[in-house]
Design an enzyme around this catalytic site. Structure first.
Site, PDB file in Angstrom:
ATOM      1  CB  ALA A  28      -0.936  -0.003   1.200  1.00 27.13           C
ATOM      2  CG  PHE A  39      -7.501  -0.856   2.152  1.00 29.34           C
ATOM      3  CD1 PHE A  39      -8.033   0.274   1.574  1.00 29.34           C
ATOM      4  CD2 PHE A  39      -7.380  -2.001   1.395  1.00 29.34           C
ATOM      5  CE1 PHE A  39      -8.447   0.276   0.248  1.00 29.34           C
ATOM      6  CE2 PHE A  39      -7.787  -2.021   0.068  1.00 29.34           C
ATOM      7  CZ  PHE A  39      -8.312  -0.879  -0.501  1.00 29.34           C
ATOM      8  NE  ARG A  40      -4.518  -5.125   6.437  1.00 32.89           N
ATOM      9  CZ  ARG A  40      -4.599  -5.312   5.129  1.00 32.89           C
ATOM     10  NH1 ARG A  40      -4.062  -4.431   4.308  1.00 32.89           N
ATOM     11  NH2 ARG A  40      -5.187  -6.367   4.627  1.00 32.89           N
ATOM     12  CG  HIS A 125      -4.113  -9.093  -1.688  1.00 35.23           C
ATOM     13  ND1 HIS A 125      -3.714  -8.163  -0.759  1.00 35.23           N
ATOM     14  CD2 HIS A 125      -3.593 -10.271  -1.256  1.00 35.23           C
ATOM     15  CE1 HIS A 125      -2.995  -8.742   0.188  1.00 35.23           C
ATOM     16  NE2 HIS A 125      -2.893 -10.024  -0.095  1.00 35.23           N
ATOM     17  CB  CYS A 136     -24.513 -16.518 -16.244  1.00 42.31           C
ATOM     18  SG  CYS A 136     -23.421 -15.155 -16.711  1.00 42.31           S
ATOM     19  CB  SER A 202       5.090  -4.181   1.909  1.00 37.31           C
ATOM     20  OG  SER A 202       4.520  -5.193   2.714  1.00 37.31           O
TER      21      SER A 202
HETATM   22 ZN    ZN Z   1     -24.216 -13.324 -15.642  1.00 35.86          ZN
END
Ligand code: ZN
Length: 264
Positions: A28, A39-40, A125, A136, A202
């Site tokens: 990040a 995020f953290r 990630h 579907c 990191s």
């Molecule tokens: Zn679909």
């Protein structure tokens, strides 16, 4: 207690110059200068916008109520459509173009490496670059931030993105809590085979990415603003500073005109 040694930008430049296979592992911290909060971190999206981290990236919650994720994703995609990669993203893309960099392994889901021009990016990630339909099972690839923005905005369940074919809920190929990381084995192979590993932005606290530097016997240079969790060893170096500041000096030492990156 033994500490990680530091290394000057000029010496890092020499390492890059004399390496035949450089690999970058990014987190990040490489994107915070672009305007994406960790995020953290203390300014993380969870904290500032009061998302519930238990629900946003939890795969069971996604199947039960995708709105928790998509409320976050709407803000995140809006943020991403407005930002540019950092100096260091461009620097890595240029190293790859020059044949010095064998690949990037990233924990980030922001696709800024690709936006900067890197083509060989191993996204542990995942990212918004591909998606699959929960109904579907159709798969979609080559998706951009703008595509997501339009799809979410035009959805009758806005901001929940729906499958263009069957109107089922789309799930971006981001790794949620409760799912396996992607391409770990190929990331590990890349890092095992390199002769210089750059770990950028990191703190190496999140597994399994935190285990990857231990696969490298090569010289490892970690640049991160803040601490890092890594056992000291003679071949490991750590610089606690802004990543762009450090790599502007490395680029300068390599004789690379930094405006080339910024103005691409
Ligand atoms: Zn679909």
């Amino acid at each position: 207690m033994q500490e990680l040694r530091t290394i000057k930008p000029t010496d890092c430049a020499e390492l890059i110059r004399h390496s035949s296979s450089v690999v970058a592992l990014t987190g990040a911290g490489i994107s915070t200068a672009a305007g994406i909060p960790d995020f953290r971190g203390p300014q993380g999206l969870y904290v500032t916008r009061r998302y519930d981290p238990e629900k946003v990236f939890d795969i069971r919650w996604f199947h039960r109520e995708p709105r928790h994720f998509y409320e976050f994703a709407w803000d995140f995609i809006n943020l991403l459509t407005a930002i540019r990669p950092t100096f260091t993203h461009f620097f890595l893309a240029q190293l790859a173009a020059a044949g010095n960099l064998d690949g990037v392994v990233t924990q980030n889901i922001d696709m800024l490496h690709q936006l900067a021009g890197s083509s060989k990016v191993n996204e542990l990630h995942g990212s918004y670059g591909s998606a699959s339909c929960c109904s579907c099972r159709r798969k979609y690839a080559g998706l951009t931030h703008s595509w997501w923005h339009e799809t979410m905005r035009n959805s009758p369940l806005m901001p929940i993105a729906l499958c263009p074919e069957c109107k089922g809920v789309l799930k971006p190929e981001i790794v949620f809590f409760g799912e396996m990381v992607k391409s770990y084995d190929s990331a590990e192979r890349l890092i095992t085979d390199c002769d210089l590993l750059l770990v950028l932005g990191s703190s190496l606290t999140v597994t399994p990415a935190s285990l990857l530097p231990y696969a490298a016997l090569a010289i490892t240079v970690v640049v991160n603003k803040g601490g890092v969790t890594l056992e000291p060893a003679p071949h490991r170096f750590f610089i606690n500073c802004e990543i762009d500041d450090y790599f502007k000096k490395v680029a300068s030492s390599l004789g690379v005109n930094s405006t080339d990156y910024i103005c691409r």
